[in-house]
Design a protein around this motif. Structure first.
Motif, short mmCIF file in Angstrom:
data_model
loop_
_atom_site.label_atom_id
_atom_site.label_comp_id
_atom_site.label_asym_id
_atom_site.label_seq_id
_atom_site.Cartn_x
_atom_site.Cartn_y
_atom_site.Cartn_z
N TRP A 196 14.61 -6.58 6.90
CA TRP A 196 15.69 -6.38 5.64
C TRP A 196 16.41 -7.66 5.58
O TRP A 196 17.11 -7.83 6.60
N TRP A 252 29.19 -5.01 4.89
CA TRP A 252 27.85 -4.48 5.73
C TRP A 252 28.36 -3.50 6.66
O TRP A 252 27.52 -2.65 7.19
N GLY A 279 17.25 -9.73 -2.21
CA GLY A 279 16.77 -8.62 -1.35
C GLY A 279 15.28 -8.88 -0.70
O GLY A 279 14.35 -8.80 -1.69
N ASP A 311 19.55 -9.02 2.78
CA ASP A 311 20.48 -8.69 1.59
C ASP A 311 21.25 -9.96 1.66
O ASP A 311 22.36 -9.80 2.47
N TYR A 352 29.07 -10.21 -1.51
CA TYR A 352 29.06 -9.03 -1.09
C TYR A 352 30.21 -9.02 -0.33
O TYR A 352 30.40 -9.32 0.81
N TYR A 394 29.51 -1.05 -2.19
CA TYR A 394 28.45 -1.34 -2.42
C TYR A 394 28.17 -1.10 -4.18
O TYR A 394 27.67 -2.14 -4.82
N VAL A 446 21.88 -11.51 -5.71
CA VAL A 446 21.65 -10.78 -4.34
C VAL A 446 20.04 -11.29 -4.25
O VAL A 446 19.28 -10.88 -5.10
#
Ligand code: FES
Ligand SMILES: [Fe+2]
Length: 394
Positions: free
Chosen positions: A297, A345, A289, A299, A266, A210, A287
């Motif tokens: 959530w 992820w 968010g 992302d 990502y 990350y 990104v």
């Protein structure tokens, strides 16, 4: 466990410190949360790409209720409790599927996708079908994200729509495609999962992948100049950049921030993983968010959306659902490789899952006491304060 006094715990709460142990371990607290949080607010259920065609449905389980989310005849999303109005049988027995009509497996009452009872065989002539439609659940969508409310008097949805909508819009979720959905069961109270995803204090130590992708995630790099420069480019492209914070009475957070220069997505190698999604012209959207309390959530980068939905199973167990969406035209094997798309992820999520379980394990100790949050954990304070406020309104 000794009987706990929720009022005393709430009045002892000190903002800026983590919660007392029973908030994470006591069923009594979760019981109040079911009412004051999970049955009072808008809850993220999924997205419209999961049910692209009329009759497509999926089930979302909250506490003892299963909710059927089904696509209607004209594209609208309906939500019904999965309990037959005859003698209560569950109607949909699979977690997802497609049904032209909803037929109860017990005595075959037939319901339309909008919940209308169409046929109740062998019932008397004076039987009033109109009184036995499926029990509806409030449902709203914004730019393809589906939220439900189990409240008898759901809060106004427009603040969520106005906060999240502009950030999600360019992804064209309604035309997108689900590349992958994965569910994880974590041995941790649901709030610990939420707290973990509200700070990057742990990122430098826990998330090398990350931190390679996101400049500043280690909290040691100054991103002010790059963010200002990127904001200018993004605004010229019509992309939303205005930071939205959760303030009293609201539940949404939204931010756009830059990837490390040279990083396109990502991904584990910094390279793009698919074609730009929706209306994005290139791989330079940074990104997005998004958070919506208590359970949503997102992302996302230019070429894919990653969402996380968290749901308590019980006080010590949490279901976490990850969903990856790509452009509707993207073909697996040609435009994206599934493993390349999901690796980032999956790795980061595994690291976070472990941290949440470790956190829960330590909190169960007799020696646990609330500890102080640091300035970089201000969003955790925001979330915990929000939870306490909801519990106080019980
Ligand atoms: S319980 Fe559904 S038709 Fe009887
Ligand atoms: Fe993390």
């Amino acid at each position: 466990m000794n009987k706990i006094n929720i009022d005393t715990l709430l009045s002892n709460y000190q903002s800026g410190f983590s919660l007392e142990q029973p908030f994470y371990t006591a069923e009594e607290i979760l019981n109040v949360e079911w009412k004051s949080i999970w049955r009072s607010h808008w809850i993220y259920a999924g997205n419209v790409a999961q049910i692209p065609k009329s009759g497509d449905y999926f089930i979302y389980k909250i506490q003892q209720d299963e909710i059927i989310l089904i696509r209607g005849n004209n594209g609208q999303v309906h939500a019904h409790y999965n309990t037959c109005t005859h003698r209560g049988s569950a109607i949909c027995l699979e977690q997802k599927g497609r049904a032209a009509k909803l037929v109860c497996p017990y005595h075959q009452w037939v319901f339309d996708k909008d919940g209308t009872l169409l046929n109740a065989r062998m019932m008397p002539d004076d039987f009033c079908k109109g009184e036995y439609n499926l029990r509806p659940v409030a449902v709203e969508t914004t730019e393809g994200l589906i939220f439900i409310s189990l409240s008898k008097d759901p809060p106004d949805f427009s603040p969520i729509r106005e906060s999240l909508g502009p950030f999600v819009k360019p992804y064209l979720v309604a035309e997108s495609k689900v590349a992958c959905i994965k569910n994880y069961t974590l041995r941790a109270n649901w709030k610990l999962v939420a707290e973990n995803f509200r700070e990057c204090y742990h990122c430098g130590g826990a998330h090398p992948e990350y931190c390679n992708a996101v400049i500043g995630a280690n909290l040691r790099e100054d991103t002010t100049a790059l963010t200002a420069e990127k904001n200018k480019t993004w605004e010229e492209k019509g992309l939303a950049t205005k930071l939205i914070e959760v303030t009293p009475g609201t539940t949404s957070y939204a931010v756009r921030y830059p990837l490390r220069p040279g990083v396109e997505s990502y991904s584990t190698d910094g390279k793009k993983v698919s074609i730009p999604m929706g209306a994005h012209p290139d791989h330079d959207a940074g990104v997005v968010g998004l958070v919506n309390y208590p359970n949503f959530w997102m992302d996302s980068v230019s070429d894919y959306i990653w969402t996380m939905r968290i749901t308590p199973i019980n006080v010590s167990t949490t279901d976490v659902e990850f969903c990856w969406l790509v452009d509707g035209k993207a073909e697996e094997g040609k435009d994206y490789q599934l493993e390349h798309l999901t690796a980032f992820w999956e790795i980061t999520g595994d690291q976070d899952g472990q941290l949440c379980e470790n956190n829960f394990k330590g909190i169960e100790s007799n020696a646990y006491k609330p500890g102080p949050y640091g300035p970089v954990e201000d969003q955790v304070i925001n979330f915990v304060d929000w939870c306490v406020t909801q519990l106080q309104s019980k």
